[in-house]
Scaffold this motif. Sequence first.
Motif, PDB file in Angstrom:
ATOM      1  N   ALA A 187       0.833  -1.193   0.000  1.00 56.37           N
ATOM      2  CA  ALA A 187       0.000   0.000   0.000  1.00 56.37           C
ATOM      3  C   ALA A 187       0.872   1.247   0.000  1.00 56.37           C
ATOM      4  CB  ALA A 187      -0.915   0.008   1.218  1.00 56.37           C
ATOM      5  N   ARG A 188       0.398   2.223  -0.683  1.00 58.30           N
ATOM      6  CA  ARG A 188       1.120   3.482  -0.761  1.00 58.30           C
ATOM      7  C   ARG A 188       0.798   4.309   0.468  1.00 58.30           C
ATOM      8  NH1 ARG A 188       0.222   7.477  -5.733  1.00 58.30           N
ATOM      9  NH2 ARG A 188      -0.722   8.787  -4.164  1.00 58.30           N
ATOM     10  N   SER A 189       1.796   4.885   1.065  1.00 59.29           N
ATOM     11  CA  SER A 189       1.555   5.739   2.224  1.00 59.29           C
ATOM     12  C   SER A 189       1.543   7.186   1.792  1.00 59.29           C
ATOM     13  CB  SER A 189       2.643   5.514   3.280  1.00 59.29           C
ATOM     14  OG  SER A 189       3.898   5.866   2.746  1.00 59.29           O
ATOM     15  N   GLY A 190       0.995   8.035   2.628  1.00 65.25           N
ATOM     16  CA  GLY A 190       0.991   9.462   2.324  1.00 65.25           C
ATOM     17  C   GLY A 190      -0.383   9.929   1.931  1.00 65.25           C
ATOM     18  N   SER A 191      -0.410  11.047   1.278  1.00 68.92           N
ATOM     19  CA  SER A 191      -1.661  11.698   0.909  1.00 68.92           C
ATOM     20  C   SER A 191      -2.402  10.927  -0.170  1.00 68.92           C
ATOM     21  CB  SER A 191      -1.343  13.108   0.403  1.00 68.92           C
ATOM     22  OG  SER A 191      -2.506  13.710  -0.087  1.00 68.92           O
ATOM     23  N   SER A 192      -3.721  10.941  -0.077  1.00 68.09           N
ATOM     24  CA  SER A 192      -4.539  10.308  -1.103  1.00 68.09           C
ATOM     25  C   SER A 192      -4.911  11.313  -2.198  1.00 68.09           C
ATOM     26  CB  SER A 192      -5.806   9.732  -0.476  1.00 68.09           C
ATOM     27  OG  SER A 192      -6.581  10.777   0.084  1.00 68.09           O
ATOM     28  N   GLU A 193      -4.434  12.545  -2.063  1.00 72.03           N
ATOM     29  CA  GLU A 193      -4.712  13.568  -3.058  1.00 72.03           C
ATOM     30  C   GLU A 193      -3.998  13.228  -4.362  1.00 72.03           C
ATOM     31  OE1 GLU A 193      -6.543  16.611  -2.746  1.00 72.03           O
ATOM     32  OE2 GLU A 193      -7.277  15.623  -0.934  1.00 72.03           O
ATOM     33  N   ALA A 194      -4.717  13.428  -5.467  1.00 74.96           N
ATOM     34  CA  ALA A 194      -4.129  13.187  -6.778  1.00 74.96           C
ATOM     35  C   ALA A 194      -3.124  14.290  -7.092  1.00 74.96           C
ATOM     36  CB  ALA A 194      -5.218  13.166  -7.846  1.00 74.96           C
ATOM     37  N   ARG A 195      -2.056  13.921  -7.718  1.00 73.53           N
ATOM     38  CA  ARG A 195      -1.066  14.910  -8.148  1.00 73.53           C
ATOM     39  C   ARG A 195      -1.607  15.592  -9.393  1.00 73.53           C
ATOM     40  NH1 ARG A 195       3.375  14.853 -11.632  1.00 73.53           N
ATOM     41  NH2 ARG A 195       4.921  16.413 -11.082  1.00 73.53           N
ATOM     42  N   ARG A 242      -5.448  17.108 -20.674  1.00 79.58           N
ATOM     43  CA  ARG A 242      -6.908  17.102 -20.574  1.00 79.58           C
ATOM     44  C   ARG A 242      -7.432  15.764 -20.074  1.00 79.58           C
ATOM     45  NH1 ARG A 242     -11.215  15.343 -22.911  1.00 79.58           N
ATOM     46  NH2 ARG A 242     -10.103  14.280 -24.569  1.00 79.58           N
ATOM     47  N   ILE A 243      -6.917  14.676 -20.615  1.00 81.39           N
ATOM     48  CA  ILE A 243      -7.350  13.343 -20.194  1.00 81.39           C
ATOM     49  C   ILE A 243      -7.054  13.134 -18.711  1.00 81.39           C
ATOM     50  CG2 ILE A 243      -6.850  10.867 -20.440  1.00 81.39           C
ATOM     51  CD1 ILE A 243      -6.400  11.511 -23.488  1.00 81.39           C
ATOM     52  N   LYS A 244      -5.873  13.538 -18.279  1.00 79.97           N
ATOM     53  CA  LYS A 244      -5.512  13.408 -16.860  1.00 79.97           C
ATOM     54  C   LYS A 244      -6.426  14.253 -15.979  1.00 79.97           C
ATOM     55  CE  LYS A 244      -0.642  12.477 -17.814  1.00 79.97           C
ATOM     56  NZ  LYS A 244       0.739  12.985 -17.671  1.00 79.97           N
ATOM     57  N   MET A 245      -6.739  15.472 -16.426  1.00 83.46           N
ATOM     58  CA  MET A 245      -7.590  16.363 -15.637  1.00 83.46           C
ATOM     59  C   MET A 245      -9.016  15.816 -15.532  1.00 83.46           C
ATOM     60  SD  MET A 245      -5.722  18.750 -14.422  1.00 83.46           S
ATOM     61  CE  MET A 245      -6.899  19.975 -13.886  1.00 83.46           C
ATOM     62  N   VAL A 246      -9.548  15.278 -16.612  1.00 84.22           N
ATOM     63  CA  VAL A 246     -10.887  14.677 -16.569  1.00 84.22           C
ATOM     64  C   VAL A 246     -10.924  13.562 -15.531  1.00 84.22           C
ATOM     65  CG1 VAL A 246     -12.574  13.313 -17.863  1.00 84.22           C
ATOM     66  CG2 VAL A 246     -11.528  15.325 -18.928  1.00 84.22           C
ATOM     67  N   THR A 247      -9.901  12.723 -15.525  1.00 79.87           N
ATOM     68  CA  THR A 247      -9.834  11.626 -14.561  1.00 79.87           C
ATOM     69  C   THR A 247      -9.794  12.154 -13.131  1.00 79.87           C
ATOM     70  OG1 THR A 247      -8.683  10.241 -16.172  1.00 79.87           O
ATOM     71  CG2 THR A 247      -8.521   9.589 -13.860  1.00 79.87           C
ATOM     72  N   ILE A 248      -9.016  13.188 -12.905  1.00 77.91           N
ATOM     73  CA  ILE A 248      -8.928  13.777 -11.561  1.00 77.91           C
ATOM     74  C   ILE A 248     -10.280  14.353 -11.153  1.00 77.91           C
ATOM     75  CG2 ILE A 248      -7.941  15.698 -10.250  1.00 77.91           C
ATOM     76  CD1 ILE A 248      -5.294  15.092 -11.842  1.00 77.91           C
ATOM     77  N   PHE A 249     -10.916  15.105 -12.035  1.00 74.77           N
ATOM     78  CA  PHE A 249     -12.224  15.670 -11.701  1.00 74.77           C
ATOM     79  C   PHE A 249     -13.250  14.575 -11.429  1.00 74.77           C
ATOM     80  CE2 PHE A 249     -10.669  19.577 -13.962  1.00 74.77           C
ATOM     81  CZ  PHE A 249     -10.658  20.374 -12.835  1.00 74.77           C
ATOM     82  N   ARG A 250     -13.213  13.501 -12.196  1.00 70.22           N
ATOM     83  CA  ARG A 250     -14.134  12.381 -11.932  1.00 70.22           C
ATOM     84  C   ARG A 250     -13.864  11.762 -10.565  1.00 70.22           C
ATOM     85  NH1 ARG A 250     -14.340   9.674 -17.956  1.00 70.22           N
ATOM     86  NH2 ARG A 250     -15.968  11.062 -18.720  1.00 70.22           N
TER      87      ARG A 250
END
Length: 95
Positions: free
Chosen positions: A2-10, A23-31
């Motif tokens: 398991a990854r430790s640290g923040s669950s916030e997307a970079r 754009r594709i990365k941003m759509v995924t983050i917003f979803r």
Amino acid sequence: MARSGSSEARIPMFSGENYEFWRIKMVTIFRSYGLWGLVEKGFLIPDSQTKKESEDGSKEEIDEKTTAILMKDAKALGIIQNAVSDQIFSQNCKC
């Protein structure tokens, strides 16, 4: 493992190149934040939900549902503003 640290997307930075990948990365983050529908379609606050003057002359506050939408909108806008370089932001800012 398991990854430790923040669950916030970079949030990827857009510098003016490779827009489609960004754009594709941003759509995924917003979803992932449940914000994509708001970003894609926007929202309108019905007149009945805006501040209105009651019979005694006091202002009624915007209801909790509308407040939650406004907070999500601000979060999405903040993500977008932080995801573009200062040069791109200043070119498109209506400051």
